[in-house]
Motif scaffolding. Structure first.
Motif, PDB file in Angstrom:
ATOM      1  N   HIS A  47      -6.742  -0.041  -3.247  1.00  0.00           N
ATOM      2  CA  HIS A  47      -5.654  -0.958  -2.895  1.00  0.00           C
ATOM      3  C   HIS A  47      -4.744  -1.185  -4.114  1.00  0.00           C
ATOM      4  O   HIS A  47      -4.656  -2.302  -4.625  1.00  0.00           O
ATOM      5  CB  HIS A  47      -6.221  -2.304  -2.424  1.00  0.00           C
ATOM      6  CG  HIS A  47      -7.308  -2.185  -1.409  1.00  0.00           C
ATOM      7  ND1 HIS A  47      -7.061  -1.877  -0.088  1.00  0.00           N
ATOM      8  CD2 HIS A  47      -8.650  -2.313  -1.522  1.00  0.00           C
ATOM      9  CE1 HIS A  47      -8.196  -1.840   0.581  1.00  0.00           C
ATOM     10  NE2 HIS A  47      -9.181  -2.089  -0.268  1.00  0.00           N
ATOM     11  N   ARG A  55      -1.901  -4.006  -3.800  1.00  0.00           N
ATOM     12  CA  ARG A  55      -2.500  -5.337  -3.721  1.00  0.00           C
ATOM     13  C   ARG A  55      -3.125  -5.722  -5.061  1.00  0.00           C
ATOM     14  O   ARG A  55      -2.962  -6.857  -5.530  1.00  0.00           O
ATOM     15  CB  ARG A  55      -3.561  -5.362  -2.632  1.00  0.00           C
ATOM     16  CG  ARG A  55      -4.161  -6.735  -2.392  1.00  0.00           C
ATOM     17  CD  ARG A  55      -5.406  -6.667  -1.535  1.00  0.00           C
ATOM     18  NE  ARG A  55      -5.189  -6.070  -0.237  1.00  0.00           N
ATOM     19  CZ  ARG A  55      -6.155  -5.884   0.653  1.00  0.00           C
ATOM     20  NH1 ARG A  55      -7.400  -6.223   0.354  1.00  0.00           N
ATOM     21  NH2 ARG A  55      -5.905  -5.337   1.822  1.00  0.00           N
ATOM     22  N   THR A 114       0.825  -1.206   0.000  1.00  0.00           N
ATOM     23  CA  THR A 114       0.000   0.000   0.000  1.00  0.00           C
ATOM     24  C   THR A 114       0.861   1.257   0.000  1.00  0.00           C
ATOM     25  O   THR A 114       0.583   2.216  -0.721  1.00  0.00           O
ATOM     26  CB  THR A 114      -0.930   0.005   1.230  1.00  0.00           C
ATOM     27  OG1 THR A 114      -1.795  -1.127   1.162  1.00  0.00           O
ATOM     28  CG2 THR A 114      -1.773   1.270   1.270  1.00  0.00           C
TER      29      THR A 114
END
Length: 222
Positions: A120, A123, A43
């Protein structure tokens, strides 16, 4: 003298488990802590900023701990990717609960997909980087398939509402088109390709303004 030896013995035990490490971890808690640490790094710093050593430092365990529990960086990142797909599946499932029409449900899932990517980014990019994860991992394949199943169910309902043939070929074609649209939009947004087009709005405002109209053009109610 005996007390001094006792203190030294305690310090030695702490040192063996890693400088500044948490001694209270059980196996599952340590795995979860390392997965959270890896996700935090992605992140904050993106994929390029990830390292096992940094994940260990954030989880306050020895540098060897991540490799011991996951085997390699790819093993740890695979767990983060699995968690990512599971979270995406929940978002896609929840997005269309309140929508009445199949077209509206499909559009809501498209918006949820893009919002997930923007919320995100590290991710999201990892989830589709097969060179960084254990791509043959069965749990990863199952989690990824589950997220596609959410979209596929909405596609089937949409085709049925449009009175179109529901064949495997038709569903696959519509699913590929839907996924390509929202996945491509997500990457364009993350890569800053909408910066000029969005001005003077923020990226979030641009997405809120433009994405629903784009999806309505793809999946109209009538």
């Amino acid at each position: 003298m005996s007390r001094l030896k006792s203190l030294k013995s305690k310090k030695a035990k702490v040192s063996e488990s890693g400088s500044g490490s948490r001694e209270g971890y059980h196996h599952g808690a340590l795995r979860d802590a390392l997965i959270r640490a890896a996700d935090e790094i992605l992140t904050e710093k993106g994929i390029e900023g990830f390292s096992l050593r940094e994940a260990a430092r954030r989880a306050q365990v020895s540098p060897a701990a991540p490799a011991h529990h996951f085997g390699s960086a790819a093993g740890l990142l695979t767990e983060v990717a699995i968690a990512g797909f599971e979270s995406l599946s929940r978002d896609l499932h929840d997005a269309c609960r309140t929508e009445a029409s199949p077209a509206a449900r499909l559009r809501a899932q498209g918006i949820a997909y893009v919002r997930f990517a923007l919320a995100h980014p590290g991710r999201f990019q990892l989830m589709f980087r097969h060179d960084l994860v254990l791509s043959q991992n069965d749990r990863l394949a199952t989690a990824a398939k589950a997220s596609m199943n959410e979209l596929e169910a909405s596609i089937v309902a949409y085709l049925r509402a449009k009175k179109k043939p529901i064949t495997s070929e038709a569903v696959r074609a519509e699913l590929l088109g839907a996924w390509s649209a929202v996945h491509g939009f997500s990457h364009l947004a993350l890569d800053g390709k909408f910066t000029t087009m969005a001005q003077p709005r923020s990226l979030s405002d641009f997405v809120s303004d433009e994405l629903p109209a784009m999806l309505r053009a793809l999946w109209p109610d009538r």
